[in-house]
Scaffold this active site. Structure first.
Site: not given
Ligand SMILES: *Cc1c(COP(=O)(O)O)cnc(C)c1O
Length: 427
Positions: A245, A323, A349
């Site tokens: 994240g 997004y 398109c």
């Molecule tokens: C997508 C995901 C991540 C990675 O998320 P990032 O924002 O790209 O770091 C890590 N763990 C899980 C379970 C995910 O679904």
């Protein structure tokens, strides 16, 4: 020799500015646009930064493969000792194929099928991040059939607002991911019912593109409180997976969380924890290491707006359409030019095939080279052949050299597997 692995800020690139030692304009003379280019040194620097911040902890990075699953990128991860977070058996196959050892692979996702679970069990992955009671039952059944014991963590939905885009927020009670702490508590209390699952891990992942450490602190505090409660109840916890994240810079003024601050948040929340800490960064490791190179097909003056039509489209980079994501756009033109406002679009398109609206850029003409920044994550990985546009090439840059790591798809490859309806059968 150390090459700069980041691009300077701004919407023009200095004539002799290089990306990982490679002159992108010369590269685009050799490789037809559109194509993705990734800096190996930028990825290595991100890995090293996180590893430094975690120094002294028993911590393993498990790169979330879905961000960019090119085999060359995975090999780079493997070389740096990074494992993988997978969400499908296709990703399991890629990870193993790229040389990531099974004991560094964790498996997340709400929809793991029986087939996928069985394959991962057979491969001997490190652990399953479980997202529902049904999945726990399925894992027990399959592990028993195979005569093995599966290692598992429960993915906690901590009901924390990650303060990010709704479509990439995953840690709120209304999201499909994870289970509540109440439910997880019942799993541990009833662990005698699944003797072939060693449930000794906690997992949390609250969303993506997070630029403040607060949501992490909040989620980790909830997980840590639960870990202490479980330990007191006699359930030993061997691993805590803090998810991914970490956000990146998509536009001026944004900055990723400093690795040291993130590391400190983990150290603070999990003080006294003796098990292994797992991390699942995806975007953070690869996003800023990637650029999409594209050329102007034409400038179209509409009734109300001026359109910059590129040879890249939403099939090459979906994030703006999906997004409304902002990506910095850089004109790779040497000389100063007057500036104009453009809607930057692709040829597909769909009105949604728009990279930017009303974006100020130097005056551009057909054939000019344009670079879209921060496309290393969820770029090529989300690509499709919509409008029968073959998948773009991908190129790895490393200290002045480049290597094609995915050749541009041919038309034959694009239709591989399709065939006329010849062999009719009745079920
Ligand atoms: C997508 C995901 C991540 C990675 O998320 P990032 O924002 O790209 O770091 C890590 N763990 C899980 C379970 C995910 O679904």
């Amino acid at each position: 020799m150390q090459h700069t692995a980041t691009l300077a800020a701004g919407d023009t690139l200095h004539p002799d500015a290089l990306f990982d030692g490679v002159d992108l304009r010369r590269l685009a003379e050799r490789i037809p646009t559109p194509f993705h280019a990734y800096s190996a040194n930028a990825i290595r620097a991100r890995i090293a930064g996180l590893q430094d911040a975690l120094h002294g902890l028993d911590a393993t990075l498990c790169y979330a493969i879905k961000a960019n699953s090119n085999v060359a990128i995975l090999q780079l991860m493997a070389e740096a000792g990074v494992g993988a977070d997978i969400v499908s058996s296709g990703e399991l196959w890629r990870a193993l194929h790229a040389g990531i050892p099974a004991e560094r692979i964790v498996f997340s996702g709400v929809g793991k099928t029986a087939g996928e679970i069985a394959e991962a069990l057979a491969a001997g992955i490190q652990r399953f991040n479980l997202e529902s009671a049904d999945e726990l039952d399925m894992l027990q059944t399959l592990a028993e059939e195979l005569g093995t014991t599966a290692r598992a963590a429960v993915r906690i939905n901590p009901d924390v607002d990650a303060q990010t885009h709704a479509k990439i927020s995953t840690g709120k009670a209304e999201n499909k991911f994870g289970v509540s702490i109440d439910e997880a508590r019942r799993w541990f209390a009833g662990s005698a019912r699944f003797p072939n699952v060693r449930l000794d891990g906690l997992h949390v992942h609250i969303g993506s593109q997070i630029l403040s450490v607060e949501p992490f602190r909040l989620a980790l505090a909830r997980v840590a409180a639960f870990w202490r409660e479980l330990e007191n109840a006699g359930h030993a916890i061997a691993s805590i997976d803090v998810g991914g994240g970490l956000g990146v810079r998509y536009r001026e003024g944004q900055a990723p969380i400093a690795p040291a601050d993130y590391g400190q948040a983990i150290r603070d929340a999990l003080a006294g924890f003796r098990g292994r800490i797992l991390l699942e960064p995806g975007r953070y490791l690869v996003a800023e290491a990637g650029v999409l190179l594209t050329r102007v097909v034409r400038v179209k003056q509409g009734e109300r707006r001026r359109f910059l039509v590129l040879d890249a489209a939403m099939n090459d980079l979906l994030r703006p359409s999906l997004y409304d994501a902002w990506h910095d756009i850089v004109a790779l033109v040497g000389e100063p030019r007057p500036r104009h406002r453009y809607d930057v679009v692709g040829p597909v398109c769909e009105t949604g095939d728009t990279f930017a609206v009303d974006r100020e850029l130097p005056e551009l003409r057909a054939g000019d080279l344009v670079l879209i920044r921060t496309t290393g994550a969820y770029g090529a990985a989300m690509a499709s052949t919509y409008n029968s546009r073959p998948l773009a090439a991908e190129v790895l840059l490393d200290s002045g050299r480049h290597a094609i790591v995915r050749r541009r798809q041919s038309f034959e490859e694009m239709v591989a597997g399709e065939q006329p309806a010849r062999d009719w059968e009745t079920a």
